[in-house]
Every structure is written in structure tokens, then in C-alpha cells.
Design an enzyme around this catalytic site. Structure first.
Site, PDB file in Angstrom:
ATOM      1  N   GLY A  69       3.674   4.235  12.747  1.00 24.75           N
ATOM      2  CA  GLY A  69       4.301   2.923  12.953  1.00 24.75           C
ATOM      3  C   GLY A  69       3.803   2.240  14.217  1.00 24.75           C
ATOM      4  O   GLY A  69       3.578   1.021  14.230  1.00 24.75           O
TER       5      GLY A  69
ATOM      6  N   THR B 169       6.917   7.647  13.074  1.00 25.58           N
ATOM      7  CA  THR B 169       6.887   6.848  14.303  1.00 25.58           C
ATOM      8  C   THR B 169       5.460   6.737  14.831  1.00 25.58           C
ATOM      9  O   THR B 169       5.027   5.647  15.243  1.00 25.58           O
ATOM     10  CB  THR B 169       7.832   7.470  15.348  1.00 25.58           C
ATOM     11  OG1 THR B 169       9.163   7.423  14.815  1.00 25.58           O
ATOM     12  CG2 THR B 169       7.795   6.718  16.670  1.00 25.58           C
TER      13      THR B 169
ATOM     14  N   GLU C 279      10.373   0.828   9.999  1.00 25.22           N
ATOM     15  CA  GLU C 279      11.420   1.799   9.658  1.00 25.22           C
ATOM     16  C   GLU C 279      10.797   3.167   9.846  1.00 25.22           C
ATOM     17  O   GLU C 279       9.949   3.579   9.045  1.00 25.22           O
ATOM     18  CB  GLU C 279      11.873   1.600   8.196  1.00 25.22           C
ATOM     19  CG  GLU C 279      12.597   0.297   7.951  1.00 25.22           C
ATOM     20  CD  GLU C 279      13.965   0.252   8.597  1.00 25.22           C
ATOM     21  OE1 GLU C 279      14.477   1.300   9.039  1.00 25.22           O
ATOM     22  OE2 GLU C 279      14.525  -0.849   8.684  1.00 25.22           O
TER      23      GLU C 279
ATOM     24  N   LYS D  42       0.888  -1.167   0.000  1.00 26.08           N
ATOM     25  CA  LYS D  42       0.000   0.000   0.000  1.00 26.08           C
ATOM     26  C   LYS D  42       0.926   1.217   0.000  1.00 26.08           C
ATOM     27  O   LYS D  42       1.477   1.589   1.029  1.00 26.08           O
ATOM     28  CB  LYS D  42      -0.858  -0.036   1.263  1.00 26.08           C
ATOM     29  CG  LYS D  42      -2.186   0.642   1.173  1.00 26.08           C
ATOM     30  CD  LYS D  42      -2.155   2.136   1.070  1.00 26.08           C
ATOM     31  CE  LYS D  42      -1.605   2.866   2.259  1.00 26.08           C
ATOM     32  NZ  LYS D  42      -1.483   4.312   2.019  1.00 26.08           N
TER      33      LYS D  42
ATOM     34  N   GLU E 125      11.265  15.684  14.597  1.00 23.62           N
ATOM     35  CA  GLU E 125      11.546  15.490  13.169  1.00 23.62           C
ATOM     36  C   GLU E 125      10.735  16.490  12.351  1.00 23.62           C
ATOM     37  O   GLU E 125       9.510  16.486  12.385  1.00 23.62           O
ATOM     38  CB  GLU E 125      11.175  14.062  12.750  1.00 23.62           C
ATOM     39  CG  GLU E 125      11.546  13.769  11.312  1.00 23.62           C
ATOM     40  CD  GLU E 125      11.086  12.395  10.841  1.00 23.62           C
ATOM     41  OE1 GLU E 125       9.939  12.030  11.119  1.00 23.62           O
ATOM     42  OE2 GLU E 125      11.886  11.697  10.202  1.00 23.62           O
TER      43      GLU E 125
ATOM     44  N   GLY F 223       7.549   4.669   7.614  1.00 20.00           N
ATOM     45  CA  GLY F 223       6.772   5.901   7.745  1.00 20.00           C
ATOM     46  C   GLY F 223       7.087   6.557   9.074  1.00 20.00           C
ATOM     47  O   GLY F 223       8.139   6.302   9.683  1.00 20.00           O
TER      48      GLY F 223
ATOM     49  N   CYS G  83      14.326  10.046   5.873  1.00 14.24           N
ATOM     50  CA  CYS G  83      14.298   9.582   7.258  1.00 14.24           C
ATOM     51  C   CYS G  83      15.652   9.773   7.921  1.00 14.24           C
ATOM     52  O   CYS G  83      15.751  10.036   9.099  1.00 14.24           O
ATOM     53  CB  CYS G  83      13.914   8.113   7.283  1.00 14.24           C
ATOM     54  SG  CYS G  83      14.934   7.132   6.183  1.00 14.24           S
TER      55      CYS G  83
HETATM   56  P1  NAD Z   1       3.130   8.346   7.428  1.00 15.70           P
HETATM   57  O1  NAD Z   1       3.425   7.612   8.682  1.00 15.70           O
HETATM   58  O2  NAD Z   1       2.168   9.467   7.472  1.00 15.70           O
HETATM   59  O3  NAD Z   1       2.558   7.344   6.318  1.00 15.70           O
HETATM   60  C1  NAD Z   1       3.266   6.185   5.940  1.00 15.70           C
HETATM   61  C2  NAD Z   1       2.306   5.209   5.301  1.00 15.70           C
HETATM   62  O4  NAD Z   1       1.375   4.748   6.282  1.00 15.70           O
HETATM   63  C3  NAD Z   1       1.452   5.791   4.168  1.00 15.70           C
HETATM   64  O5  NAD Z   1       1.311   4.828   3.149  1.00 15.70           O
HETATM   65  C4  NAD Z   1       0.123   6.048   4.852  1.00 15.70           C
HETATM   66  O6  NAD Z   1      -0.978   6.058   3.979  1.00 15.70           O
HETATM   67  C5  NAD Z   1       0.049   4.870   5.792  1.00 15.70           C
HETATM   68  N1  NAD Z   1      -0.834   5.057   6.954  1.00 15.70           N
HETATM   69  C6  NAD Z   1      -1.201   6.199   7.577  1.00 15.70           C
HETATM   70  N2  NAD Z   1      -1.967   5.920   8.655  1.00 15.70           N
HETATM   71  C7  NAD Z   1      -2.076   4.573   8.720  1.00 15.70           C
HETATM   72  C8  NAD Z   1      -2.714   3.663   9.630  1.00 15.70           C
HETATM   73  N3  NAD Z   1      -3.402   4.106  10.693  1.00 15.70           N
HETATM   74  N4  NAD Z   1      -2.594   2.339   9.404  1.00 15.70           N
HETATM   75  C9  NAD Z   1      -1.889   1.868   8.346  1.00 15.70           C
HETATM   76  N5  NAD Z   1      -1.261   2.676   7.458  1.00 15.70           N
HETATM   77  C10 NAD Z   1      -1.350   4.011   7.650  1.00 15.70           C
HETATM   78  O7  NAD Z   1       4.544   8.803   6.848  1.00 15.70           O
HETATM   79  P2  NAD Z   1       4.856   9.726   5.591  1.00 15.70           P
HETATM   80  O8  NAD Z   1       4.462  11.137   5.919  1.00 15.70           O
HETATM   81  O9  NAD Z   1       4.312   9.097   4.369  1.00 15.70           O
HETATM   82  O10 NAD Z   1       6.453   9.618   5.520  1.00 15.70           O
HETATM   83  C11 NAD Z   1       7.293  10.385   6.300  1.00 15.70           C
HETATM   84  C12 NAD Z   1       7.789   9.629   7.514  1.00 15.70           C
HETATM   85  O11 NAD Z   1       8.387   8.405   7.113  1.00 15.70           O
HETATM   86  C13 NAD Z   1       8.860  10.367   8.276  1.00 15.70           C
HETATM   87  O12 NAD Z   1       8.636  10.251   9.657  1.00 15.70           O
HETATM   88  C14 NAD Z   1      10.143   9.617   7.904  1.00 15.70           C
HETATM   89  O13 NAD Z   1      11.187   9.732   8.827  1.00 15.70           O
HETATM   90  C15 NAD Z   1       9.652   8.235   7.763  1.00 15.70           C
HETATM   91  N6  NAD Z   1      10.566   7.457   6.909  1.00 15.70           N
HETATM   92  C16 NAD Z   1      11.344   6.478   7.487  1.00 15.70           C
HETATM   93  C17 NAD Z   1      12.261   5.763   6.718  1.00 15.70           C
HETATM   94  C18 NAD Z   1      13.145   4.694   7.323  1.00 15.70           C
HETATM   95  O14 NAD Z   1      13.653   3.854   6.576  1.00 15.70           O
HETATM   96  N7  NAD Z   1      13.361   4.679   8.625  1.00 15.70           N
HETATM   97  C19 NAD Z   1      12.366   6.033   5.364  1.00 15.70           C
HETATM   98  C20 NAD Z   1      11.550   7.032   4.813  1.00 15.70           C
HETATM   99  C21 NAD Z   1      10.638   7.721   5.592  1.00 15.70           C
END
Ligand code: NAD
Length: 491
Positions: free
Chosen positions: A236, A233, A253, A178, A384, A231, A287
């Protein structure tokens, strides 16, 4: 007016509309216009994608040997390289990232699949010496976990999917992904490329959807065996809670607030370059962004001046122009979040050395590269931002440098800049993070483990151990004597 492209979901080897027939629009953050319409999948679409991945796992894919999978992964590696240009352009349309960066990423992505193809035929168990070797022979085998639900963010969707997909395919799993609602298109096109390269139908299914219910359904799905999430924290934690309700395996991650520690003996030009790479590349939306500059007090002013000069010379603009160094922030909510943190820094009274505001010449979603000089307890030094914002503060000795670098709930990455080889390794060892660079920043490789300490995540991607994240270990005992034993005794 350019044509608007249209993408379905990718289920069972073909693009399909959402069962509801709904669609949503994907906006190009540079032009501010809709460039694609996407299928707006819901929980019912997740259900059929999981059923398809389960059938593939229990069917043709599940019957393949590691040698078969290795062959397919090698073809996938070549196909991605051949299609790198088209896939990179899709990523740019969706996220506003630089074409030159995404081209580099896509051209390098094949390496992940060729590296993991080399592991697919080496999933070996062990023979295990027994306490009573004349009665029992023991060995272990490795079994794929099964169906993996992958949830990815909007920054670098294909690279971050690949961190999961290459090892899970090597392990023999199947996957429903997804992608983020803010950058969904490239993942659909990518699945098509993999299918055309020989990945059987159902091994990789893609469900796109605008609202949270799609991801929520995947994270809590009883037909999924593992959830692999990248995504924030906060999300996550919710995903892990949903997955644990089914006792599913989880890899997380998550976010970071990574320190770059600069000692007075460092090459300050090289450090300034690393700081630019760490926090202004990709508009700071990574990230592993090196968003905290922890610098010795004696060189703070000189280093900050160098970084400010570099920041003010950064060319912002059209992400597809080869001369552009920083594109827009990827979407409106993220843009507002970054500006909110900058306002917060001003409200707390910290010094904005450069930037700190939208780039009025360009309008749209452009924020100027920003350097804030603050103290370690500033909000902008602790949370962040996920944007082009560096926060600098000082230390006086090595112990304090390490203490300040580690004064964060996160632990994704960090760097140490010094010419003293002893100190370089000492501090690299002391920084609590999954990846530390010495006199460098923002390097990743398929064969180097990547992941977070603390609130930055659970598990590791990349490296040979990443395959283990998608395998179960089974212990097999063989009775050697053919006799019976006391049924009331263990062992
Ligand atoms: P996000 O957490 O908003 O979304 C990530 C994903 O989760 C999206 O596909 C979103 O639609 C989905 N999602 C949202 N709510 C959900 C729920 N309740 N249940 C299941 N899925 C859900 O993150 P973002 O804004 O897309 O990305 C930015 C974040 O990602 C930053 O915090 C960044 O540090 C982190 N990130 C981490 C890494 C790593 O490898 N550690 C890499 C890239 C980005």
C-alpha cells in the site's frame, strides 16, 4: 482430470487475451492442481484498459444521470444474487475458502449495490451563505473523480472489489481493476455478469497479470484519477507513493493486528466463539482477523482452554464440503509465511497451546488452528500473520487493557467482551481502530463505514460517506449585481 477453464481479461465489454498472448495458471489450493489459465496482461494491457475506462467516462456512462445509474445498480444487485452460486465456486477454486462462506458472501453482495443505488440519485451540493450575499450567490456541486484504478488482494476478491465498485459507480466513476495474481478468475466472471446486467462497456475493465508490473502500471498511470487499494501495508505504501507522483487521490485498506479484549465478567463461551470467528474463520486470512487475545489474567487459563478445545475440534478439509470449517491456506508463499511465524514463536520461547504446525493428515497447504500464549512484545503478537494463529497475553486492569490493545501501529478493528455496559462503551471508545465490536466479531455491512486508523489505511469504504471518496467538490460563485468590482481586491 477436470477440464481447465480459460479466462481472458475483460476490456470494453468482452474477454480478450493479453496483447503479448501470454497466459499464467491459477492453482486450486485444495487440489493443488491448475484449474484455470488466465491472460497474463502487462503494462500495455493496463494502458488499453485505462483508455477504455476513460472513453466510457467521457461517453455514455458520463452522460447518464444518477437516476440512470441507480437503475443499472439495482439490476446489477439482482444479477449477482442470481449468479451467486457460480461466482462463489470460482472464488473457492482460486482461494480455497469455504464454499459455504463464499456462498453467503455472494448472496449478500447484491445488498451493496442496492444500498449504493439508493445514493446514486442523491449526490447533492449545497447552497453556501456568502459574506456579501447581495453581491454573490454561492453553491457547490459534486463531480465524479473520473477513472479509478482498483487493486485487490486474494482473500474475498469480489467482496473487497465491491467495497470500492458499488460507491464509485454510484458516484459516476469508471474503473479498471487489477485482481491478485493468486485469485484472478472470479473478477473476470463478475465483470461479465455486471456487463450483461446493463453496465455499459468500459465502465468496469479487468486486467489480470502474473507479475507486479501490471499493478505498478495501474498505480502510477497518468490516465487514472484515483487509486483504490486493498492489500498489505508494505505494498500500500508503494502504491500510494506511485499514485501521489500524479497527485492522484488514494484510498488504502491495509493490514491489521486487531485485539479482542476480554474482561473477567464476559460470557467466556460467547467470547471463545467470537475468537474462533475472528481468527479461524477464513483460515485467519482476513484483514480484520482478531489475532490478539488481550485477556484479564484471572480468566486467561479458562478462556484459552475453551478456545483450544474449539480449535482442536475444527474440521479441516475440502472447502466445498458443507461440513468443513477451515480450508487450506490460499497459496504457497502465504503458507510458508505462516509456518515462518510459528517457527519464530517457538524460537522466541513462547508456548504453543495447540496447533503450531502443518496438518500432516491432510498435507497440502493445511496449517492447524493455532493458539500461542505469549507476552505483548512477542513478534507473533505484533506482526500480521494472515493465518489461523491467535496470540494470547494478559492484562491486570482496564487501563492496561486499553494500553495493550492500542500498542500496535495498526488500527483496523477490535472487540471488547464484557457484560458491563459502561465499560463496554468506554473501552470501545478508547480502542484506536476503525471498527469496534462489542460482544461480537467479524460483522460488516454496506451502510457502516469500514477502514483503518494508523498503518491500517487511509479513507473509508462502505457507508454513505464512501461515495464522497469518489467525488470532487466544486464551488461556484455567481455575481448578482451585473456590475464591475475593484480588480485588485480579493472577494
Ligand atoms: P499484497 O499487498 O501482496 O497484494 C495486493 C495487491 O497488490 C495484489 O493485487 C498484488 O498483485 C498487487 N501488488 C503487489 N505489488 C504491487 C505494486 N508494487 N504495485 C501495485 N500493485 C501491487 O496483499 P495480499 O497478499 O494479496 O493480501 C493480503 C493483505 O491484504 C493483508 O495484509 C491483509 O490484511 C490485507 N487486506 C486488507 C483489507 C482491508 O480492507 N483493510 C482487506 C483484505 C486484505
Amino acid at each position: 482430470m477436470p477440464d481447465i477453464e480459460s479466462f481472458g481479461m475483460f476490456i470494453d465489454g468482452q474477454q480478450v487475451p493479453a496483447l503479448s498472448g501470454r497466459t499464467f495458471e491459477s492453482t486450486n489450493p485444495w487440489t493443488g492442481t491448475t484449474w484455470a489459465t488466465m491472460a497474463d496482461g502487462g503494462p500495455e494491457d493496463v494502458d488499453r484498459a485505462v483508455a477504455s475506462s476513460r472513453a466510457a467516462y467521457e461517453g455514455e456512462w458520463g452522460r447518464m444521470t444518477g437516476f440512470d445509474r441507480a437503475r443499472i445498480l439495482r439490476r446489477v444487485a439482482d444479477a449477482i444474487t442470481d449468479d451467486a452460486d457460480r461466482l462463489a465456486r470460482l472464488e473457492v477454486n482460486d482461494s480455497g475458502k469455504l464454499l459455504r462462506e463464499m456462498l453467503g458472501q455472494l448472496q449478500g453482495l447484491g445488498t451493496w449495490y442496492s444500498y449504493f443505488s439508493g445514493l446514486a440519485d442523491k449526490l447533492e451540493g449545497r447552497t453556501v451563505p456568502q459574506v456579501n450575499p447581495s453581491t454573490y450567490f454561492g453553491y457547490t456541486t459534486k463531480t465524479p473523480i473520473g477513472v479509478v484504478g482498483a487493486i485487490t488482494p486474494w482473500n474475498s476478491p469480489l467482496l473487497l472489489l465491491t467495497f470500492k465498485l458499488a460507491p464509485l459507480l454510484a458516484a459516476g466513476c469508471t474503473c479498471v481493476v487489477k485482481p491478485s495474481e493468486h485469485a484472478p478468475a472470479s473478477t473476470v466472471a463478475f465483470a461479465e455478469v455486471l456487463h450483461a446486467a446493463g453496465l455499459p462497456a468500459g465502465v468496469l475493465n479487468v486486467v489480470t497479470g502474473w507479475d507486479r508490473s501490471t499493478g505498478e502500471r495501474l498505480a502510477s498511470h497518468e490516465g487514472v484519477d484515483k487509486v483504490a487499494f486493498t492489500g498489505s501495508t508494505a505494498t500500500g505504501i508503494k502504491v500510494a507513493q506511485a499514485a501521489v507522483a500524479n497527485v492522484n487521490r488514494v484510498t488504502l485498506e491495509l493490514g491489521g493486528k486487531s485485539p479482542q479484549v476480554v474482561f473477567p465478567d464476559a460470557d467466556l463461551d460467547a467470547a471463545a466463539n467470537g475468537l474462533v470467528a475472528g481468527v479461524f474463520a477464513a483460515t485467519g486470512q482476513t484483514c480484520m482477523a482478531g489475532s490478539r487475545l488481550v485477556v484479564h489474567e484471572s480468566v486467561r487459563d479458562e478462556l484459552v482452554a475453551k478456545v483450544v478445545a474449539r480449535a482442536e475440534a475444527i474440521q479441516q478439509g475440502d472447502p466445498t464440503d458443507a461440513a468443513t470449517e477451515m480450508g487450506p491456506v490460499a497459496n504457497q508463499p502465504q503458507y510458508e509465511k505462516v509456518l515462518g511465524y510459528l517457527q519464530g514463536a517457538r524460537d522466541e520461547g513462547w508456548t504453543i497451546a495447540t496447533g503450531g504446525e502443518p496438518n500432516a493428515d491432510l498435507g497440502g497447504l493445511f496449517v492447524k488452528p493455532t493458539v500461542v500464549v505469549a507476552e505483548h512484545d512477542a513478534t507473533i503478537a505484533r506482526e500480521e500473520v494472515f493465518g489461523p494463529v491467535l496470540t494470547a497475553y494478559t492484562f491486570t486492569d482496564e487501563d492496561e487493557a486499553v494500553r495493550l490493545a492500542n500498542d500496535t501501529p495498526y488500527g483496523l478493528a477490535g472487540a471488547v467482551w464484557t457484560k458491563d455496559v459502561h465499560r463496554a462503551h468506554r473501552v470501545a471508545h478508547a480502542i484506536k481502530a476503525g471498527t469496534v465490536w462489542i460482544n461480537a466479531y467479524r460483522v460488516v455491512a454496506p451502510n457502516m463505514p469500514f477502514g483503518g486508523f494508523g498503518m491500517s489505511g487511509i479513507g473509508r469504504e462502505n457507508g454513505s460517506a464512501a461515495v464522497e471518496e469518489y467525488l470532487e467538490t466544486k464551488s461556484v460563485y455567481v455575481e448578482l449585481t451585473g456590475g464591475t468590482r475593484d480588480p485588485f481586491k480579493l472577494g
